[in-house]
Design a protein around this motif. Structure first.
Motif, PDB file in Angstrom:
ATOM      1  N   GLY A 173       0.795  -1.218   0.000  1.00 16.41           N
ATOM      2  CA  GLY A 173       0.000   0.000   0.000  1.00 16.41           C
ATOM      3  C   GLY A 173       0.831   1.273   0.000  1.00 16.41           C
ATOM      4  N   ILE A 174       0.252   2.327  -0.577  1.00 19.66           N
ATOM      5  CA  ILE A 174       0.913   3.634  -0.645  1.00 19.66           C
ATOM      6  C   ILE A 174       0.811   4.331   0.711  1.00 19.66           C
ATOM      7  CG2 ILE A 174       0.832   5.921  -1.734  1.00 19.66           C
ATOM      8  CD1 ILE A 174      -0.329   4.575  -4.214  1.00 19.66           C
ATOM      9  N   PRO A 175       1.879   4.980   1.196  1.00 24.43           N
ATOM     10  CA  PRO A 175       1.803   5.742   2.461  1.00 24.43           C
ATOM     11  C   PRO A 175       0.669   6.761   2.417  1.00 24.43           C
ATOM     12  CG  PRO A 175       4.079   5.528   1.768  1.00 24.43           C
ATOM     13  CD  PRO A 175       3.241   5.003   0.633  1.00 24.43           C
ATOM     14  N   ARG A 176      -0.158   6.763   3.416  1.00 23.16           N
ATOM     15  CA  ARG A 176      -1.360   7.598   3.407  1.00 23.16           C
ATOM     16  C   ARG A 176      -1.057   9.079   3.499  1.00 23.16           C
ATOM     17  NH1 ARG A 176      -5.337   5.126   7.813  1.00 23.16           N
ATOM     18  NH2 ARG A 176      -6.636   6.819   7.029  1.00 23.16           N
ATOM     19  N   ASP A 177       0.098   9.426   4.070  1.00 25.07           N
ATOM     20  CA  ASP A 177       0.410  10.844   4.265  1.00 25.07           C
ATOM     21  C   ASP A 177       1.328  11.411   3.192  1.00 25.07           C
ATOM     22  OD1 ASP A 177       2.592   9.360   5.039  1.00 25.07           O
ATOM     23  OD2 ASP A 177       3.062  10.574   6.800  1.00 25.07           O
ATOM     24  N   ALA A 178       1.509  10.673   2.087  1.00 19.31           N
ATOM     25  CA  ALA A 178       2.437  11.123   1.046  1.00 19.31           C
ATOM     26  C   ALA A 178       1.874  12.321   0.287  1.00 19.31           C
ATOM     27  CB  ALA A 178       2.732   9.982   0.081  1.00 19.31           C
ATOM     28  N   ASP A 179       2.727  13.328   0.058  1.00 17.93           N
ATOM     29  CA  ASP A 179       2.359  14.460  -0.788  1.00 17.93           C
ATOM     30  C   ASP A 179       2.683  14.172  -2.255  1.00 17.93           C
ATOM     31  OD1 ASP A 179       1.535  16.450   1.270  1.00 17.93           O
ATOM     32  OD2 ASP A 179       3.597  16.203   1.940  1.00 17.93           O
ATOM     33  N   LEU A 180       3.829  13.557  -2.487  1.00 17.72           N
ATOM     34  CA  LEU A 180       4.246  13.164  -3.830  1.00 17.72           C
ATOM     35  C   LEU A 180       4.560  11.679  -3.828  1.00 17.72           C
ATOM     36  CD1 LEU A 180       6.772  16.053  -4.682  1.00 17.72           C
ATOM     37  CD2 LEU A 180       4.388  15.879  -5.407  1.00 17.72           C
ATOM     38  N   VAL A 181       4.134  10.968  -4.866  1.00 17.37           N
ATOM     39  CA  VAL A 181       4.402   9.534  -4.986  1.00 17.37           C
ATOM     40  C   VAL A 181       5.059   9.267  -6.337  1.00 17.37           C
ATOM     41  CG1 VAL A 181       3.396   7.217  -5.066  1.00 17.37           C
ATOM     42  CG2 VAL A 181       2.437   8.932  -3.518  1.00 17.37           C
ATOM     43  N   MET A 182       6.181   8.542  -6.296  1.00 12.99           N
ATOM     44  CA  MET A 182       6.875   8.167  -7.532  1.00 12.99           C
ATOM     45  C   MET A 182       6.979   6.641  -7.596  1.00 12.99           C
ATOM     46  SD  MET A 182       8.266   8.731 -10.399  1.00 12.99           S
ATOM     47  CE  MET A 182       8.186  10.531 -10.379  1.00 12.99           C
ATOM     48  N   ASP A 183       6.617   6.100  -8.736  1.00 11.79           N
ATOM     49  CA  ASP A 183       6.653   4.656  -8.972  1.00 11.79           C
ATOM     50  C   ASP A 183       7.922   4.318  -9.748  1.00 11.79           C
ATOM     51  OD1 ASP A 183       6.279   2.034  -9.736  1.00 11.79           O
ATOM     52  OD2 ASP A 183       4.261   2.339 -10.559  1.00 11.79           O
ATOM     53  N   VAL A 184       8.823   3.506  -9.139  1.00 15.60           N
ATOM     54  CA  VAL A 184      10.072   3.130  -9.826  1.00 15.60           C
ATOM     55  C   VAL A 184      10.091   1.652 -10.194  1.00 15.60           C
ATOM     56  CG1 VAL A 184      11.413   4.993  -8.768  1.00 15.60           C
ATOM     57  CG2 VAL A 184      11.281   2.777  -7.612  1.00 15.60           C
ATOM     58  N   ARG A 185       8.913   1.055 -10.349  1.00 15.75           N
ATOM     59  CA  ARG A 185       8.847  -0.357 -10.712  1.00 15.75           C
ATOM     60  C   ARG A 185       9.305  -0.636 -12.135  1.00 15.75           C
ATOM     61  NH1 ARG A 185       2.803  -1.657  -8.581  1.00 15.75           N
ATOM     62  NH2 ARG A 185       2.551   0.467  -9.420  1.00 15.75           N
ATOM     63  N   PHE A 186       9.499   0.404 -12.924  1.00 15.21           N
ATOM     64  CA  PHE A 186       9.981   0.214 -14.298  1.00 15.21           C
ATOM     65  C   PHE A 186      11.500  -0.003 -14.352  1.00 15.21           C
ATOM     66  CE2 PHE A 186      10.348   4.691 -13.387  1.00 15.21           C
ATOM     67  CZ  PHE A 186      11.560   5.051 -13.955  1.00 15.21           C
ATOM     68  N   LEU A 187      12.195   0.298 -13.260  1.00 18.76           N
ATOM     69  CA  LEU A 187      13.647   0.115 -13.244  1.00 18.76           C
ATOM     70  C   LEU A 187      13.998  -1.375 -13.147  1.00 18.76           C
ATOM     71  CD1 LEU A 187      14.729   2.965 -10.772  1.00 18.76           C
ATOM     72  CD2 LEU A 187      14.766   3.008 -13.278  1.00 18.76           C
ATOM     73  N   PRO A 188      15.162  -1.771 -13.690  1.00 18.39           N
ATOM     74  CA  PRO A 188      15.601  -3.170 -13.571  1.00 18.39           C
ATOM     75  C   PRO A 188      15.610  -3.619 -12.108  1.00 18.39           C
ATOM     76  CG  PRO A 188      16.976  -1.992 -15.124  1.00 18.39           C
ATOM     77  CD  PRO A 188      16.090  -0.962 -14.489  1.00 18.39           C
ATOM     78  N   ASN A 189      15.101  -4.833 -11.868  1.00 15.97           N
ATOM     79  CA  ASN A 189      14.840  -5.295 -10.507  1.00 15.97           C
ATOM     80  C   ASN A 189      15.922  -6.247  -9.995  1.00 15.97           C
ATOM     81  OD1 ASN A 189      13.715  -6.007  -8.090  1.00 15.97           O
ATOM     82  ND2 ASN A 189      11.734  -6.625  -8.930  1.00 15.97           N
ATOM     83  N   PRO A 190      16.669  -5.861  -8.952  1.00 18.78           N
ATOM     84  CA  PRO A 190      17.699  -6.734  -8.366  1.00 18.78           C
ATOM     85  C   PRO A 190      17.120  -8.001  -7.731  1.00 18.78           C
ATOM     86  CG  PRO A 190      18.003  -4.462  -7.665  1.00 18.78           C
ATOM     87  CD  PRO A 190      16.666  -4.532  -8.316  1.00 18.78           C
TER      88      PRO A 190
END
Length: 282
Positions: A173-190
């Motif tokens: 889940g996304i943090p409820r108090d976030a002002d800005l959210v960035m999704d980095v799931r497109f980056l190569p995954n270790p």
């Protein structure tokens, strides 16, 4: 001691002003009954508090029977104080009451305008004693904050914007108090590299893996440039705290690496920074 009494017309923005002083480090009290002002001031003098702001206004009912006597008492304490008086035109106050659907404190089943006119007359003497007067009729919230800064904090070092950088996993889940959210799931995954799967973005091997890809460096350049642009704009708007949440699938590798690198990027800039890797142990 910096002792400030905020008062004025109901609906003129006293609570907004009080919130701003609280953000600037003042100990704040709203709707303090006038009869308690001198007792409250005495307690403040006996404490470590050195910046006090309180709102006392027509909601105190027996307002004028007590207020001026209380101000005289704190003057005898050799306590310097300021009075900030907020006002607005009748038309503006009527509009605000209609928008908020709240009753005027003096409204006894009459017209709002009658209550406003009565209050304005009752406040005449107090307005005359005010140190600062602000007409909030044409001011937006950020403009009111700017006016307060100009009147009370001009020349002082500004409070630093506090940044909370949070890594997280979208699966939790996304943090409820976030002002800005960035999704980095497109980056190569270790995660899919056996030697890195059980490691985290706090370890150099994982960071090196995430950073070695051209897409990562291109993204970091654009993302960090965006953050660099946005932060001064948020400061102008009057924000004192900004939460930036960066997420990947599990919140262990890519998001952690990105938060750590963003902190390094911002380290030399004029902000207070805290980081939290929310899902690192899940």
């Amino acid at each position: 001691m910096d002792f400030l009494l905020i008062t004025g017309m109901s609906g003129a923005g006293k609570s907004l002003a009080l919130n701003h002083f609280e953000d600037r480090g003042y100990f704040c009290v709203d709707n303090l009954p006038p009869a308690l002002i001198s007792k409250f001031a005495k307690l403040c003098l006996q404490s470590d508090l050195n910046k006090i702001a309180l709102v006392s206004d027509i909601r105190g009912r027996e307002f004028f029977n007590e207020l001026f006597q209380e101000l005289a008492k704190i003057e005898k304490m050799n306590l310097n104080y300021n009075i900030l008086f907020l006002e607005a035109s009748d038309d503006v106050l009527i509009r605000r009451y209609k928008e908020s659907r709240r009753r005027h404190p003096l409204d006894e089943e009459g017209r709002v305008l009658d209550s406003i006119e009565r209050e304005r007359k009752l406040l005449e003497e107090l307005r005359g004693r005010a140190t600062k007067i602000i007409d909030t009729g044409e001011l937006k919230i950020d403009e009111l904050k700017a006016e307060l800064n100009q009147l009370f904090f001009s020349g002082q070092k500004k409070d630093l914007l506090h940044l909370s950088l949070i890594s997280f996993g979208f699966k939790y889940g996304i943090p409820r108090d976030a002002d800005l959210v960035m999704d980095v799931r497109f980056l190569p995954n270790p995660y899919y590299v056996d030697s890195l799967k059980e490691k985290t973005g706090n370890q150099i091997e994982v960071q090196d893996y995430v950073l070695k890809w051209p897409v990562t460096n291109k993204f970091y350049h654009k993302f960090f440039d965006l953050i660099d642009f946005l932060l001064p704009e948020y400061e102008k708007e009057g924000k004192s705290h900004l939460s930036i949440a960066i997420g990947c699938t599990g919140g262990k590798h890519r998001s952690v690496t990105t938060v750590n690198k963003l902190k390094e990027f911002l380290a030399e800039k004029d902000f207070k920074i805290s980081i939290e890797h929310r899902d690192l142990d899940k």
